[in-house]
Motif scaffolding. Structure first.
Motif, PDB file in Angstrom:
ATOM      1  N   GLU A  25       0.887  -1.186  -0.004  1.00 53.68           N
ATOM      2  CA  GLU A  25      -0.029   0.054  -0.083  1.00 53.68           C
ATOM      3  C   GLU A  25       1.070   1.382  -0.127  1.00 53.68           C
ATOM      4  OE1 GLU A  25      -2.580  -0.948   3.232  1.00 53.68           O
ATOM      5  OE2 GLU A  25      -4.097  -1.823   2.108  1.00 53.68           O
ATOM      6  N   TYR A  77       0.256 -10.124  -5.117  1.00 54.63           N
ATOM      7  CA  TYR A  77      -1.270 -10.186  -5.268  1.00 54.63           C
ATOM      8  C   TYR A  77      -1.962 -11.400  -5.062  1.00 54.63           C
ATOM      9  CZ  TYR A  77      -5.218  -7.113  -5.463  1.00 54.63           C
ATOM     10  OH  TYR A  77      -6.650  -6.365  -5.453  1.00 54.63           O
ATOM     11  N   PHE A  97       0.250  -4.994 -11.313  1.00 55.00           N
ATOM     12  CA  PHE A  97      -0.539  -4.493 -10.580  1.00 55.00           C
ATOM     13  C   PHE A  97      -1.566  -3.873 -11.132  1.00 55.00           C
ATOM     14  CE2 PHE A  97       2.993  -4.018  -7.141  1.00 55.00           C
ATOM     15  CZ  PHE A  97       2.283  -4.998  -6.313  1.00 55.00           C
ATOM     16  N   ARG A 147      -5.427  -4.525  -9.865  1.00 52.73           N
ATOM     17  CA  ARG A 147      -6.053  -3.207  -9.169  1.00 52.73           C
ATOM     18  C   ARG A 147      -6.545  -2.322 -10.369  1.00 52.73           C
ATOM     19  NH1 ARG A 147      -3.178   0.044  -6.860  1.00 52.73           N
ATOM     20  NH2 ARG A 147      -4.603   0.689  -5.330  1.00 52.73           N
ATOM     21  N   ALA A 180      -9.208  -3.439 -13.926  1.00 54.37           N
ATOM     22  CA  ALA A 180      -8.529  -4.571 -13.480  1.00 54.37           C
ATOM     23  C   ALA A 180      -9.296  -5.688 -13.937  1.00 54.37           C
ATOM     24  CB  ALA A 180      -8.729  -4.565 -11.936  1.00 54.37           C
ATOM     25  N   GLY A 216      -5.301  -9.571  -2.752  1.00 52.88           N
ATOM     26  CA  GLY A 216      -4.381  -8.636  -2.793  1.00 52.88           C
ATOM     27  C   GLY A 216      -3.974  -8.126  -1.495  1.00 52.88           C
ATOM     28  N   HIS A 230     -13.167  -2.421  -6.116  1.00 56.74           N
ATOM     29  CA  HIS A 230     -11.800  -2.898  -5.680  1.00 56.74           C
ATOM     30  C   HIS A 230     -10.739  -2.176  -6.318  1.00 56.74           C
ATOM     31  CE1 HIS A 230     -14.591  -5.673  -3.871  1.00 56.74           C
ATOM     32  NE2 HIS A 230     -13.892  -5.840  -2.974  1.00 56.74           N
ATOM     33  N   SER A 231     -10.889  -1.317  -7.260  1.00 55.96           N
ATOM     34  CA  SER A 231      -9.651  -0.547  -8.119  1.00 55.96           C
ATOM     35  C   SER A 231     -10.001   0.853  -7.745  1.00 55.96           C
ATOM     36  CB  SER A 231     -10.235  -0.687  -9.534  1.00 55.96           C
ATOM     37  OG  SER A 231      -9.324   0.029 -10.205  1.00 55.96           O
TER      38      SER A 231
END
Length: 754
Positions: A22, A65, A94, A98, A109, A514, A696-697
């Motif tokens: 993150e 992920y 990624f 994402r 994603a 993830g 979630h993106s």
């Protein structure tokens, strides 16, 4: 006797990988720093297994992920839109996981689905017609060399070719058969590469073999492996299966050139029978999955050693193994300081399961293991009793009748009454429930937990956040509001804390997808509602607005599936107990003036047996009625919503309709609205809100993008039945992107109405 681990948790003891990733997403650390942290974690995980004496230690089970996404990259399955971003290899990876929104482009994603019958989510690889399968095993061989440099011999792990072909989504005119030879050739090359690296064992994970297999499936399996095994190699191939038995291809497998075969003795109902009936070759090694990789209760040594003894009596070369990857259990009990040993002594997390493997192997090698201390301690544990039963709960459940599972009047009559009651516009807009859990929310919760603020101070803070959230939603223009769920740490843990029969851990995190980790509660005993759970918050939120406020609950199936369940009673009994507790909350909300109540069943599919023949007899015949039990007592005018996400629902649409909810919302944006055809084909009666954008993106969908999605929905769903909403809760998103996305969603609904 040797021991084996199929896979190990990768996020770290205290979620180090999550926080590092993150930080990378926020541009607070470099790619080099992120990969350095990842390497440190891998070393710790390997050394932990070495210390426990594990004989077959996995590598390449680590992932930033998802291991399925890693295998797609290994095979060169990277859709053109991600390659055209022209960003680094890591950022391309990624972007697939994402989404990406920046100077290089704007892409969604890849789709995300539940991993077989677990709460883990995998990224669905996407194959275009012009995809060129090309091997890139830099990660796999690199991690093998990493471990080798530490003096650790590992077995690389990769998703097998058959399972990869079955999990991929084919977006053009071609299908799995068209890519089978190329995929098989890549795996043949992979074996050759591992041969050059002097890899002794290479593990191919093939969980798709435990599903129902027809003749075409079997033909594909044989076609692929005939090519994979075209060349002789010193590298031994372990065919690893889990989550069930391989009854459809067991005879085939034992006659194929695998050096080892991994079978699940925990969830594989027929595994023992298959070995009894068809035998097991003397020239192969049986990796016997006898230590449960999905639940946290200690292994009953007597039962396990009995199975090992029976296998050895058949002259089978046995390696003692976990039943599946330990990814599905928390890392270690060492972080748990608040639960007493009266509870903890019954549990085994990943590190403790390594010890169980080691102790079981030593006991199995002992001339008389019944005299050893490890055996005696285990016997004492299972000979004792747990204080976990409630006569009151059991009597109440026994008094439930068939009438308690049916809601009257029928749904079409209720829907007409509800439209009149609520007076909502066409294509009503709403959200799934949670709003961003910002730093101040998490800080206040932590301060309350540490005793730094009073309960009243915390309540006043949460009420302030709810007030802000209600005003925010009114400003955006949403039609049906929610209170934001600021008081909730987790949609299951929060409810479990108000229910009798649950235990809670401090740091027993499990990866969901993830960087998302959850802390499942433990169902210790019989379940009942100790006190009202959500009523005060919902009533307060409704008092702040003239618009409709949804009450937000978690359903009984999801509460059970997202907890570690008991093993001393049936899943049916446990779900039914929880259903009665949630029923009490539903009726309480209605009595306090809440006219819309959402009962989330995000995890409905997770305990669904992987073989269709078992769907109703072992699950749906009690899971669906349990949901109906939660809401059958409400008035016709009270509207019941439910929500589901990130699973394959198309094949159980009739069962979902049979839940008898009035409205259902679910994930559809990542899967390009594929479920809509199934809804239409099954004459789905429930009003429906397919998610119009992916939460979630971090990307913000444009108005035009949402308008396009809604118009596609309207070709499959009647205007009087369609709701407009995101595809899941907004808890993990930031405030700016949430605001922008919801405003675009509301504007899109307005444009389509016109």
């Amino acid at each position: 006797m040797k021991t084996s681990v199929i896979g190990f948790p990768r996020v770290g003891t205290l979620r180090e990988l999550k926080f590092a990733s993150e930080k990378y997403f926020r541009h607070e650390i470099t790619a080099q720093e992120l990969t350095g942290i990842a390497a440190d974690l891998r070393h710790i995980h390997w050394m932990t297994q070495v210390a426990a004496g594990i004989g077959f230690i996995p590598c390449n089970d680590f992932s930033f992920y998802d291991i399925v996404l890693d295998t797609a990259v290994l095979l060169g399955i990277v859709p053109r839109r991600y390659r055209e971003l022209n960003v680094s290899k890591l950022d391309t990876y990624f972007a697939m996981a994402r989404g990406y929104q920046g100077e290089s482009g704007d892409v969604k994603a890849l789709a995300m689905k539940k991993w077989f019958n677990t709460n883990y989510h995998y990224i669905v690889p996407e194959i275009e017609d012009d995809t060129v399968i090309s091997l890139d095993c830099e990660k796999l061989t690199g991690e093998y060399e990493e471990a080798k440099a530490l003096g650790i011999k590992t077995k690389p792990v990769v998703i097998g070719p058959y399972t990869m072909l079955k999990l991929c989504r084919y977006v053009g005119s071609k299908n799995a058969e068209d890519f089978a030879d190329d995929v098989a050739e890549a795996y043949r090359q992979l074996i050759a590469e591992c041969d050059e690296e002097n890899v002794e064992w290479l593990q191919f994970d093939e969980p798709s073999l435990v599903r129902d297999m027809d003749d075409d499936d079997k033909a594909l399996f044989h076609r692929v492996y005939e090519r994979v095994f075209a060349d002789r190699a010193d590298c031994k191939i372990l065919l690893q299966t889990y989550f069930g038995d391989v009854r459809d291809v067991y005879e085939d497998i034992i006659n194929m050139p695998f050096a080892g075969i991994g079978l699940d003795f925990i969830e594989g109902k027929q595994t023992g029978q298959l070995i009894d009936r068809y035998g097991f070759p003397g020239d192969k090694v049986l990796f016997a999955g006898l230590v449960n990789g999905k639940n946290i209760w200690r292994n009953h040594y007597d039962k396990t050693l009995n199975v090992v003894g029976q296998l050895r009596d058949k002259k089978i070369d046995v390696v003692l193994s976990t039943s599946c990857s330990l990814l599905h259990v928390p890392y270690t009990l060492k972080q748990e300081t608040k639960l007493s040993q009266d509870y903890l002594r019954f549990f085994a997390f990943a590190e403790e399961k390594l010890i169980e493997l080691s102790e079981l192997a030593a006991l199995a090698e002992s001339y008389n293991y019944t005299e050893l201390e490890a055996y005696h301690k285990n016997q004492e544990l299972f000979a004792g009793t747990r204080d976990c039963n409630s006569d009151e709960v059991r009597q109440r459940l026994a008094a439930v009748t068939e009438a308690d599972y049916a809601r009257l009047p029928k749904r079409s009559e209720r829907q007409a009454l509800q439209k009149k009651e609520f007076g909502l516009p066409e294509l009503p807009t709403t959200t799934i429930g949670s709003f961003p859990q910002t730093k101040d929310v998490k800080s206040q919760r932590a301060q309350l937990r540490k005793g730094e603020i009073s309960e009243q101070e915390y309540v006043d803070f949460v009420k302030g956040k709810i007030k802000e959230c209600v005003k925010w939603q009114e400003d955006i223009g949403l039609d049906v509001l929610v209170h934001g769920e600021y008081e909730r740490n987790d949609m299951v843990e929060y409810f479990g804390e108000a229910l009798g029969g649950f235990l809670f851990t401090e740091k027993a995190w499990v990866q969901s997808y993830g960087t998302r980790c959850v802390k499942p509660p433990v169902i210790w005993g019989d379940v009942y509602r100790k006190k009202p759970i959500t009523v005060d918050w919902s009533v307060y939120a409704q008092s702040l607005t003239d618009k409709i406020m949804k009450g937000m609950l978690t359903g009984p199936v999801t509460i059970l599936n997202w907890s570690f369940p008991r093993e001393d009673i049936s899943i049916k009994e446990s779900i039914s107990q929880i259903a009665l507790a949630i029923r009490d909350e539903v009726l309480d909300l209605e009595a306090h003036g809440i006219k819309m109540i959402q009962i989330d069943e995000a995890a409905l599919r997770e305990k669904l047996p992987l073989r269709k023949s078992d769907w109703y007899t072992e699950y749906l015949d009690f899971a669906i009625p349990a949901f109906r039990l939660t809401h059958s007592g409400v008035k016709a005018e009270t509207q019941i919503h439910t929500h589901m996400c990130y699973s394959e629902f198309t094949d159980i649409i009739p069962a979902i309709d049979d839940m008898d909810a009035d409205v259902i919302t679910f994930e559809a944006s990542r899967s390009d609205l594929q479920i809509l055809d199934s809804l239409r084909e099954n004459n789905f009666e429930t009003e429906v809100g397919p998610g119009v954008y992916d939460i979630h993106s971090p990307r913000v969908p444009s108005v035009a993008e949402i308008v396009k999605a809604v118009n596609v929905m309207l070709t499959k769903i009647g205007r009087d039945k369609l709701w407009i909403n995101p595809d899941c809760g907004l808890k993990t998103r930031g405030v700016p992107e949430t605001d922008a996305s919801l405003r675009n969603m509301v504007e899109a609904a307005r444009q389509v109405r016109k």
